[in-house]
Design a protein around this motif. Sequence first.
Motif, PDB file in Angstrom:
ATOM      1  N   ARG A   1      -2.549  16.813 -18.413  1.00  0.00           N
ATOM      2  CA  ARG A   1      -3.211  16.120 -17.312  1.00  0.00           C
ATOM      3  C   ARG A   1      -4.640  15.719 -17.659  1.00  0.00           C
ATOM      4  NH1 ARG A   1      -3.610  18.799 -11.483  1.00  0.00           N
ATOM      5  NH2 ARG A   1      -3.764  20.567 -12.855  1.00  0.00           N
ATOM      6  N   ASN A   2      -5.359  16.555 -18.399  1.00  0.00           N
ATOM      7  CA  ASN A   2      -6.742  16.220 -18.719  1.00  0.00           C
ATOM      8  C   ASN A   2      -6.844  15.103 -19.751  1.00  0.00           C
ATOM      9  OD1 ASN A   2      -5.880  17.683 -20.919  1.00  0.00           O
ATOM     10  ND2 ASN A   2      -7.692  18.981 -21.032  1.00  0.00           N
ATOM     11  N   GLN A   3      -5.730  14.710 -20.358  1.00  0.00           N
ATOM     12  CA  GLN A   3      -5.735  13.621 -21.326  1.00  0.00           C
ATOM     13  C   GLN A   3      -5.555  12.263 -20.652  1.00  0.00           C
ATOM     14  OE1 GLN A   3      -2.526  15.071 -23.818  1.00  0.00           O
ATOM     15  NE2 GLN A   3      -3.977  15.820 -25.337  1.00  0.00           N
ATOM     16  N   VAL A   4      -5.048  12.241 -19.436  1.00  0.00           N
ATOM     17  CA  VAL A   4      -4.817  10.991 -18.708  1.00  0.00           C
ATOM     18  C   VAL A   4      -6.136  10.548 -18.084  1.00  0.00           C
ATOM     19  CG1 VAL A   4      -3.586   9.897 -16.808  1.00  0.00           C
ATOM     20  CG2 VAL A   4      -2.421  11.574 -18.247  1.00  0.00           C
ATOM     21  N   SER A   5      -6.594   9.360 -18.478  1.00  0.00           N
ATOM     22  CA  SER A   5      -7.869   8.838 -17.998  1.00  0.00           C
ATOM     23  C   SER A   5      -7.611   7.865 -16.855  1.00  0.00           C
ATOM     24  CB  SER A   5      -8.599   8.135 -19.147  1.00  0.00           C
ATOM     25  OG  SER A   5      -9.790   7.573 -18.687  1.00  0.00           O
ATOM     26  N   LEU A   6      -7.691   8.390 -15.646  1.00  0.00           N
ATOM     27  CA  LEU A   6      -7.433   7.600 -14.445  1.00  0.00           C
ATOM     28  C   LEU A   6      -8.698   7.650 -13.595  1.00  0.00           C
ATOM     29  CD1 LEU A   6      -5.043   6.087 -13.190  1.00  0.00           C
ATOM     30  CD2 LEU A   6      -4.396   8.174 -12.053  1.00  0.00           C
ATOM     31  N   ASP A   7      -9.477   6.556 -13.601  1.00  0.00           N
ATOM     32  CA  ASP A   7     -10.757   6.543 -12.896  1.00  0.00           C
ATOM     33  C   ASP A   7     -10.587   6.736 -11.395  1.00  0.00           C
ATOM     34  OD1 ASP A   7     -12.046   6.145 -15.304  1.00  0.00           O
ATOM     35  OD2 ASP A   7     -11.956   3.968 -15.117  1.00  0.00           O
ATOM     36  N   THR A   8      -9.648   6.006 -10.815  1.00  0.00           N
ATOM     37  CA  THR A   8      -9.351   6.142  -9.393  1.00  0.00           C
ATOM     38  C   THR A   8      -7.838   6.241  -9.228  1.00  0.00           C
ATOM     39  OG1 THR A   8      -9.243   3.741  -9.103  1.00  0.00           O
ATOM     40  CG2 THR A   8     -11.363   4.795  -8.663  1.00  0.00           C
ATOM     41  N   PRO A   9      -7.367   6.936  -8.212  1.00  0.00           N
ATOM     42  CA  PRO A   9      -5.923   7.029  -7.997  1.00  0.00           C
ATOM     43  C   PRO A   9      -5.311   5.653  -7.725  1.00  0.00           C
ATOM     44  CG  PRO A   9      -7.092   8.639  -6.650  1.00  0.00           C
ATOM     45  CD  PRO A   9      -8.122   7.730  -7.254  1.00  0.00           C
ATOM     46  N   ILE A  10      -4.057   5.495  -8.092  1.00  0.00           N
ATOM     47  CA  ILE A  10      -3.333   4.240  -7.866  1.00  0.00           C
ATOM     48  C   ILE A  10      -2.818   4.253  -6.430  1.00  0.00           C
ATOM     49  CG2 ILE A  10      -1.343   2.868  -8.551  1.00  0.00           C
ATOM     50  CD1 ILE A  10      -1.644   4.191 -11.359  1.00  0.00           C
TER      51      ILE A  10
ATOM     52  N   GLN B   1       0.853  -1.188   0.000  1.00  0.00           N
ATOM     53  CA  GLN B   1       0.000   0.000   0.000  1.00  0.00           C
ATOM     54  C   GLN B   1       0.888   1.237   0.000  1.00  0.00           C
ATOM     55  OE1 GLN B   1      -3.152  -1.344  -0.839  1.00  0.00           O
ATOM     56  NE2 GLN B   1      -3.737   0.477   0.275  1.00  0.00           N
ATOM     57  N   LEU B   2       0.579   2.183  -0.890  1.00  0.00           N
ATOM     58  CA  LEU B   2       1.352   3.414  -0.962  1.00  0.00           C
ATOM     59  C   LEU B   2       1.008   4.340   0.194  1.00  0.00           C
ATOM     60  CD1 LEU B   2       1.077   4.321  -4.755  1.00  0.00           C
ATOM     61  CD2 LEU B   2       2.944   3.169  -3.597  1.00  0.00           C
ATOM     62  N   TYR B   3       1.992   5.140   0.619  1.00  0.00           N
ATOM     63  CA  TYR B   3       1.742   6.217   1.575  1.00  0.00           C
ATOM     64  C   TYR B   3       1.309   7.407   0.720  1.00  0.00           C
ATOM     65  CZ  TYR B   3       4.530   3.342   4.744  1.00  0.00           C
ATOM     66  OH  TYR B   3       5.015   2.319   5.499  1.00  0.00           O
ATOM     67  N   GLY B   4       0.040   7.481   0.406  1.00  0.00           N
ATOM     68  CA  GLY B   4      -0.471   8.481  -0.523  1.00  0.00           C
ATOM     69  C   GLY B   4      -1.000   7.750  -1.741  1.00  0.00           C
ATOM     70  N   SER B   5      -0.960   8.407  -2.894  1.00  0.00           N
ATOM     71  CA  SER B   5      -1.448   7.768  -4.106  1.00  0.00           C
ATOM     72  C   SER B   5      -0.772   8.392  -5.316  1.00  0.00           C
ATOM     73  CB  SER B   5      -2.963   7.911  -4.217  1.00  0.00           C
ATOM     74  OG  SER B   5      -3.312   9.273  -4.299  1.00  0.00           O
ATOM     75  N   VAL B   6      -0.938   7.746  -6.457  1.00  0.00           N
ATOM     76  CA  VAL B   6      -0.445   8.261  -7.731  1.00  0.00           C
ATOM     77  C   VAL B   6      -1.670   8.717  -8.512  1.00  0.00           C
ATOM     78  CG1 VAL B   6       0.718   7.666  -9.884  1.00  0.00           C
ATOM     79  CG2 VAL B   6       1.559   6.735  -7.728  1.00  0.00           C
ATOM     80  N   ASN B   7      -1.689   9.985  -8.915  1.00  0.00           N
ATOM     81  CA  ASN B   7      -2.842  10.523  -9.632  1.00  0.00           C
ATOM     82  C   ASN B   7      -2.450  10.933 -11.050  1.00  0.00           C
ATOM     83  OD1 ASN B   7      -1.508  12.970  -9.289  1.00  0.00           O
ATOM     84  ND2 ASN B   7      -2.683  13.493  -7.473  1.00  0.00           N
ATOM     85  N   ALA B   8      -3.375  11.540 -11.761  1.00  0.00           N
ATOM     86  CA  ALA B   8      -3.138  11.919 -13.161  1.00  0.00           C
ATOM     87  C   ALA B   8      -1.979  12.899 -13.292  1.00  0.00           C
ATOM     88  CB  ALA B   8      -4.406  12.509 -13.760  1.00  0.00           C
ATOM     89  N   ARG B   9      -1.816  13.792 -12.338  1.00  0.00           N
ATOM     90  CA  ARG B   9      -0.713  14.753 -12.395  1.00  0.00           C
ATOM     91  C   ARG B   9       0.633  14.036 -12.299  1.00  0.00           C
ATOM     92  NH1 ARG B   9      -0.164  18.090  -7.477  1.00  0.00           N
ATOM     93  NH2 ARG B   9      -2.406  18.123  -7.709  1.00  0.00           N
ATOM     94  N   ASP B  10       0.737  13.034 -11.429  1.00  0.00           N
ATOM     95  CA  ASP B  10       1.981  12.283 -11.294  1.00  0.00           C
ATOM     96  C   ASP B  10       2.313  11.528 -12.580  1.00  0.00           C
ATOM     97  OD1 ASP B  10       2.215  13.086  -8.600  1.00  0.00           O
ATOM     98  OD2 ASP B  10       0.924  11.435  -7.961  1.00  0.00           O
ATOM     99  N   VAL B  11       1.299  10.943 -13.209  1.00  0.00           N
ATOM    100  CA  VAL B  11       1.502  10.225 -14.474  1.00  0.00           C
ATOM    101  C   VAL B  11       1.950  11.202 -15.550  1.00  0.00           C
ATOM    102  CG1 VAL B  11       0.378   8.869 -16.266  1.00  0.00           C
ATOM    103  CG2 VAL B  11      -0.138   8.408 -13.870  1.00  0.00           C
ATOM    104  N   THR B  12       1.296  12.365 -15.621  1.00  0.00           N
ATOM    105  CA  THR B  12       1.655  13.387 -16.603  1.00  0.00           C
ATOM    106  C   THR B  12       3.095  13.830 -16.404  1.00  0.00           C
ATOM    107  OG1 THR B  12      -0.628  14.138 -16.681  1.00  0.00           O
ATOM    108  CG2 THR B  12       1.039  15.649 -17.513  1.00  0.00           C
TER     109      THR B  12
END
Length: 191
Positions: free
Chosen positions: A107-116, A84-95
């Motif tokens: 960032r708006n192009q990354v389709s991430l339904d829920t944070p990782i 389990q991560l301490y936090g999460s990975v979201n669309a901004r992190d992927v971008t």
Amino acid sequence: MLERVENLGTIGDVVGVKDGFARNYLLPRHKALRATSANLKVFEAQKDQIVARNAAAKAGAEKAASELDGTTYVIIRQAGDSGQLYGSVNARDVTDAVIEAGGKVERNQVSLDTPIKTLGVHAIKVRLHAEVTVSISVNVARSQDEADRQAAGENVIAAQFEEDRLADEAAAADMLEGGAGQAIADAPYEA
């Protein structure tokens, strides 16, 4: 419609939407016009230009898609023993990871339904254009070595539990072999 919007319509379609959606999304982003008689005449006069502009944008997105499709990006994060991560990975992190590696995505192009929220390799959809979607992989790990092991297909969490189990068995066997507390009994007693 001035451009294709998923689950709504394509160029030239007249669709009915709620006022808020039109006012807050479609109209400000120039994805649609109100279906008035004046706007319909303007659209018919400019339809060829609008279709050509959309085709050019789609061609640019397909070129970018050929460079981006199937690529893998590594994101290093802290995590607990269970993965389990301490936090999460979201669309901004992927971008940020894609841009850091030399790719171009917003960032708006990354389709991430829920944070990782767990370690591992995760598939993510990137929508470069309304008609162009690619899939990339994000390898979330605690270190570069762990990321390399995950990329090779190893489940690092299961491997870690197996290593811990073997270490515990070795410690238990050592305690039975030498006798628990024997080292303390052999030490000279000083008062």
